[in-house]
Design a protein around this motif. Structure first.
Motif, PDB file in Angstrom:
ATOM      1  N   ILE A 130       0.850  -1.193   0.000  1.00 46.49           N
ATOM      2  CA  ILE A 130       0.000   0.000   0.000  1.00 46.49           C
ATOM      3  C   ILE A 130       0.886   1.243   0.000  1.00 46.49           C
ATOM      4  CG2 ILE A 130      -1.933   1.176   1.093  1.00 46.49           C
ATOM      5  CD1 ILE A 130      -2.626  -1.385   2.540  1.00 46.49           C
ATOM      6  N   ASN A 131       0.547   2.186  -0.827  1.00 49.59           N
ATOM      7  CA  ASN A 131       1.363   3.373  -1.017  1.00 49.59           C
ATOM      8  C   ASN A 131       1.286   4.354   0.151  1.00 49.59           C
ATOM      9  OD1 ASN A 131       2.843   5.508  -2.188  1.00 49.59           O
ATOM     10  ND2 ASN A 131       0.991   6.372  -3.076  1.00 49.59           N
ATOM     11  N   ALA A 132       2.449   4.755   0.651  1.00 47.93           N
ATOM     12  CA  ALA A 132       2.552   5.797   1.673  1.00 47.93           C
ATOM     13  C   ALA A 132       3.498   6.890   1.192  1.00 47.93           C
ATOM     14  CB  ALA A 132       3.035   5.203   2.996  1.00 47.93           C
ATOM     15  N   MET A 182       3.504  11.699  -3.415  1.00 47.52           N
ATOM     16  CA  MET A 182       3.573  12.022  -4.832  1.00 47.52           C
ATOM     17  C   MET A 182       3.189  10.839  -5.729  1.00 47.52           C
ATOM     18  SD  MET A 182       4.119  15.148  -5.249  1.00 47.52           S
ATOM     19  CE  MET A 182       4.527  16.525  -4.181  1.00 47.52           C
ATOM     20  N   GLN A 183       3.400   9.621  -5.257  1.00 43.55           N
ATOM     21  CA  GLN A 183       3.036   8.460  -6.071  1.00 43.55           C
ATOM     22  C   GLN A 183       1.527   8.238  -6.110  1.00 43.55           C
ATOM     23  OE1 GLN A 183       5.451   5.176  -4.670  1.00 43.55           O
ATOM     24  NE2 GLN A 183       7.237   5.894  -5.807  1.00 43.55           N
ATOM     25  N   LEU A 184       0.784   9.061  -5.380  1.00 46.81           N
ATOM     26  CA  LEU A 184      -0.674   9.014  -5.455  1.00 46.81           C
ATOM     27  C   LEU A 184      -1.187   9.532  -6.792  1.00 46.81           C
ATOM     28  CD1 LEU A 184      -1.434  10.474  -1.918  1.00 46.81           C
ATOM     29  CD2 LEU A 184      -2.152   8.200  -2.667  1.00 46.81           C
ATOM     30  N   TYR A 185      -0.414  10.420  -7.445  1.00 48.23           N
ATOM     31  CA  TYR A 185      -0.909  11.114  -8.631  1.00 48.23           C
ATOM     32  C   TYR A 185      -0.700  10.296  -9.904  1.00 48.23           C
ATOM     33  CZ  TYR A 185      -1.395  15.052  -5.516  1.00 48.23           C
ATOM     34  OH  TYR A 185      -1.771  15.863  -4.468  1.00 48.23           O
ATOM     35  N   ARG A 186      -1.787  10.116 -10.645  1.00 46.91           N
ATOM     36  CA  ARG A 186      -1.732   9.243 -11.815  1.00 46.91           C
ATOM     37  C   ARG A 186      -0.876   9.833 -12.939  1.00 46.91           C
ATOM     38  NH1 ARG A 186      -7.229  11.000 -12.001  1.00 46.91           N
ATOM     39  NH2 ARG A 186      -7.738   9.181 -10.740  1.00 46.91           N
ATOM     40  N   GLU A 187      -0.791  11.161 -13.013  1.00 49.90           N
ATOM     41  CA  GLU A 187      -0.013  11.780 -14.091  1.00 49.90           C
ATOM     42  C   GLU A 187       1.483  11.679 -13.861  1.00 49.90           C
ATOM     43  OE1 GLU A 187      -4.019  13.809 -14.026  1.00 49.90           O
ATOM     44  OE2 GLU A 187      -2.536  13.219 -12.523  1.00 49.90           O
ATOM     45  N   LEU A 188       1.905  11.332 -12.646  1.00 47.69           N
ATOM     46  CA  LEU A 188       3.327  11.306 -12.309  1.00 47.69           C
ATOM     47  C   LEU A 188       3.780   9.876 -12.048  1.00 47.69           C
ATOM     48  CD1 LEU A 188       3.526  14.368  -9.872  1.00 47.69           C
ATOM     49  CD2 LEU A 188       4.065  14.289 -12.313  1.00 47.69           C
ATOM     50  N   SER A 189       4.235   9.233 -13.072  1.00 42.53           N
ATOM     51  CA  SER A 189       4.707   7.859 -12.953  1.00 42.53           C
ATOM     52  C   SER A 189       6.232   7.809 -12.945  1.00 42.53           C
ATOM     53  CB  SER A 189       4.159   7.005 -14.100  1.00 42.53           C
ATOM     54  OG  SER A 189       4.667   5.691 -14.030  1.00 42.53           O
ATOM     55  N   HIS A 220      -1.039  -4.270  -5.301  1.00 45.33           N
ATOM     56  CA  HIS A 220      -0.667  -2.912  -4.902  1.00 45.33           C
ATOM     57  C   HIS A 220      -1.935  -2.056  -4.781  1.00 45.33           C
ATOM     58  CE1 HIS A 220       3.319  -4.226  -6.186  1.00 45.33           C
ATOM     59  NE2 HIS A 220       3.844  -3.073  -5.787  1.00 45.33           N
ATOM     60  N   ARG A 221      -1.939  -1.148  -3.805  1.00 45.22           N
ATOM     61  CA  ARG A 221      -3.078  -0.256  -3.601  1.00 45.22           C
ATOM     62  C   ARG A 221      -2.598   1.195  -3.473  1.00 45.22           C
ATOM     63  NH1 ARG A 221      -7.215  -3.367  -0.880  1.00 45.22           N
ATOM     64  NH2 ARG A 221      -7.186  -5.441  -1.810  1.00 45.22           N
ATOM     65  N   LEU A 222      -3.464   2.121  -3.890  1.00 45.46           N
ATOM     66  CA  LEU A 222      -3.285   3.574  -3.735  1.00 45.46           C
ATOM     67  C   LEU A 222      -2.132   4.152  -4.565  1.00 45.46           C
ATOM     68  CD1 LEU A 222      -4.048   4.274   0.056  1.00 45.46           C
ATOM     69  CD2 LEU A 222      -5.611   4.170  -1.897  1.00 45.46           C
ATOM     70  N   TYR A 223      -1.819   3.537  -5.671  1.00 48.94           N
ATOM     71  CA  TYR A 223      -0.834   4.099  -6.590  1.00 48.94           C
ATOM     72  C   TYR A 223      -1.568   4.706  -7.785  1.00 48.94           C
ATOM     73  CZ  TYR A 223       2.901   1.780  -4.018  1.00 48.94           C
ATOM     74  OH  TYR A 223       3.775   1.383  -3.037  1.00 48.94           O
ATOM     75  N   GLY A 224      -1.279   5.988  -8.078  1.00 43.39           N
ATOM     76  CA  GLY A 224      -1.885   6.630  -9.231  1.00 43.39           C
ATOM     77  C   GLY A 224      -3.387   6.742  -9.143  1.00 43.39           C
ATOM     78  N   VAL A 225      -3.914   7.072  -7.966  1.00 44.43           N
ATOM     79  CA  VAL A 225      -5.364   7.083  -7.767  1.00 44.43           C
ATOM     80  C   VAL A 225      -5.962   8.493  -7.771  1.00 44.43           C
ATOM     81  CG1 VAL A 225      -5.394   4.910  -6.513  1.00 44.43           C
ATOM     82  CG2 VAL A 225      -5.060   7.045  -5.249  1.00 44.43           C
ATOM     83  N   LEU A 226      -5.112   9.530  -7.817  1.00 40.54           N
ATOM     84  CA  LEU A 226      -5.599  10.902  -7.786  1.00 40.54           C
ATOM     85  C   LEU A 226      -5.199  11.645  -9.049  1.00 40.54           C
ATOM     86  CD1 LEU A 226      -4.594  12.011  -4.168  1.00 40.54           C
ATOM     87  CD2 LEU A 226      -6.820  11.150  -4.916  1.00 40.54           C
ATOM     88  N   GLY A 227      -6.029  12.597  -9.458  1.00 39.85           N
ATOM     89  CA  GLY A 227      -5.664  13.481 -10.544  1.00 39.85           C
ATOM     90  C   GLY A 227      -4.743  14.575 -10.030  1.00 39.85           C
ATOM     91  N   LYS A 259      -5.076 -10.881   4.522  1.00 41.26           N
ATOM     92  CA  LYS A 259      -3.729 -10.578   4.041  1.00 41.26           C
ATOM     93  C   LYS A 259      -3.049  -9.544   4.947  1.00 41.26           C
ATOM     94  CE  LYS A 259      -4.649 -11.778  -0.771  1.00 41.26           C
ATOM     95  NZ  LYS A 259      -4.554 -11.370  -2.193  1.00 41.26           N
ATOM     96  N   LEU A 260      -1.756  -9.380   4.728  1.00 44.64           N
ATOM     97  CA  LEU A 260      -0.955  -8.481   5.553  1.00 44.64           C
ATOM     98  C   LEU A 260      -0.734  -7.151   4.827  1.00 44.64           C
ATOM     99  CD1 LEU A 260       0.877  -8.180   8.132  1.00 44.64           C
ATOM    100  CD2 LEU A 260       2.778  -8.858   6.655  1.00 44.64           C
ATOM    101  N   PRO A 261      -1.114  -6.019   5.425  1.00 46.43           N
ATOM    102  CA  PRO A 261      -0.823  -4.724   4.806  1.00 46.43           C
ATOM    103  C   PRO A 261       0.669  -4.401   4.945  1.00 46.43           C
ATOM    104  CG  PRO A 261      -2.498  -4.539   6.552  1.00 46.43           C
ATOM    105  CD  PRO A 261      -1.862  -5.877   6.686  1.00 46.43           C
ATOM    106  N   ILE A 262       1.289  -4.010   3.836  1.00 47.51           N
ATOM    107  CA  ILE A 262       2.704  -3.616   3.829  1.00 47.51           C
ATOM    108  C   ILE A 262       2.772  -2.208   3.258  1.00 47.51           C
ATOM    109  CG2 ILE A 262       5.012  -4.144   2.957  1.00 47.51           C
ATOM    110  CD1 ILE A 262       4.092  -7.079   2.755  1.00 47.51           C
ATOM    111  N   LEU A 263       2.978  -1.230   4.121  1.00 45.21           N
ATOM    112  CA  LEU A 263       2.992   0.166   3.702  1.00 45.21           C
ATOM    113  C   LEU A 263       4.406   0.575   3.345  1.00 45.21           C
ATOM    114  CD1 LEU A 263       0.344  -0.204   5.329  1.00 45.21           C
ATOM    115  CD2 LEU A 263       0.544   2.196   5.963  1.00 45.21           C
ATOM    116  N   VAL A 264       4.553   1.240   2.201  1.00 42.65           N
ATOM    117  CA  VAL A 264       5.891   1.641   1.757  1.00 42.65           C
ATOM    118  C   VAL A 264       5.817   3.024   1.119  1.00 42.65           C
ATOM    119  CG1 VAL A 264       5.589   0.422  -0.446  1.00 42.65           C
ATOM    120  CG2 VAL A 264       7.881   1.006   0.327  1.00 42.65           C
TER     121      VAL A 264
END
Length: 288
Positions: A15-17, A20-27, A43-50, A76-81
């Motif tokens: 899971i994304n912590a 900046m990796q939240l933004y879909r335009e910035l890969s 993977h969760r919460l990567y590229g989920v915001l405009g 499952k086990l949450p692994i925040l990175v």
């Protein structure tokens, strides 16, 4: 790589912590996990915001609460990175909901940040919130602290001291790890990263972002690499100069990040990724 290895060994979900990796335009600019990594583990919460979204720590916590419940419900086990230290601090210590910031104050603070840089923001913040001015190392966080104290009359430090509610994850319930590589190893990777940002694909990514016509004050527009590539595109500097600017900015950020981890995460397990590959690091953690 370590998060993916742990997810594969422990039936985990990454899971994304990273703010900046939240933004879909910035890969490429944010080094978001590529498709081949995403295929290796959930993977969760990567590229989920405009990129037009101004996102807060409180909003991230609300999203994280939903994700943690969903992952745990799946057994499952949450692994925040990620590299956003404030997210981890709020996650494990609780978080104060701060009232809406006066729009005029927000504009003036961000204009000060844009015109004067981190030094100007720190100087303005120091007499109002000396704790935040001396502990925060990131320009965006310092600007946020200045907005808060000017708008609410109460320092960010005081708001944080009044954090509401129990933390989503108690420190004793989590295996908390900081990757602490030696400086030469880190600098070599930063130079490689700068080359990726100034690659044809990286430049195209920034061109597409600029084409949206978004205000420079938005977090996505202030990601390291965006300004530097934009300057290259405008003809203000050549490609090599832009690469040097990205490298310097990233080194400066990494230094501030290391200071945060050292001061705010002093009791976390520290591992040297330069000394071992991800499977070996995972094996070390497995016996702890």
């Amino acid at each position: 790589a370590l998060a993916i290895e742990l997810a594969r060994r422990w039936n985990g979900v990454v899971i994304n912590a990273d703010s900046m990796q939240l933004y879909r335009e910035l890969s490429i600019i944010t080094a978001r996990p590529p498709a081949e990594d995403l295929a290796l583990a959930p993977h969760r919460l990567y590229g989920v915001l405009g990129a037009e979204t101004a996102f807060s720590t409180g909003e991230w916590l609300r999203m994280m609460a939903v994700e943690l419940d969903a992952v745990r419900a799946e057994g499952k086990l949450p692994i925040l990175v990620g590299g956003t230290g404030l997210y981890f601090k709020a996650l494990t210590e609780g978080f104060a909901e701060i009232p809406e910031i006066d729009p005029e104050i927000r504009v003036s603070c961000r204009q000060l940040s844009e015109d004067g840089g981190i030094e100007a923001v720190s100087a303005a913040l120091a007499p109002l919130d000396p704790v935040a001015a001396s502990t925060l190392q990131d320009q965006q966080r310092l600007t946020r602290a200045l907005e808060v104290v000017r708008s609410t009359g109460k320092s960010l430090s005081d708001w944080q001291a009044e954090a509401q509610g129990a933390p989503l994850v108690r420190p004793e319930e989590a295996l908390r790890v900081v990757l602490a590589p030696p400086r030469p190893w880190l600098h070599a990777r930063i130079e490689t990263r700068a080359g990726m940002m100034l690659s044809e694909a990286g430049i195209a990514e920034v061109q597409a972002l600029l084409a949206l016509g978004l205000p420079d004050s938005l977090p996505a527009m202030r990601a390291i690499g965006v300004k530097e590539v934009a300057e290259f595109l405008s003809g203000a500097c050549d490609l090599e100069d832009a690469r040097q600017r990205v490298t310097i900015a990233t080194r400066q950020y990494a230094k501030r990040q290391e200071t945060w981890f050292r001061n705010q995460m002093a009791d976390w397990i520290r591992l040297d990724p330069a000394a071992s590959h991800a499977p070996d690091l995972a094996a070390q953690l497995q016996v702890m």
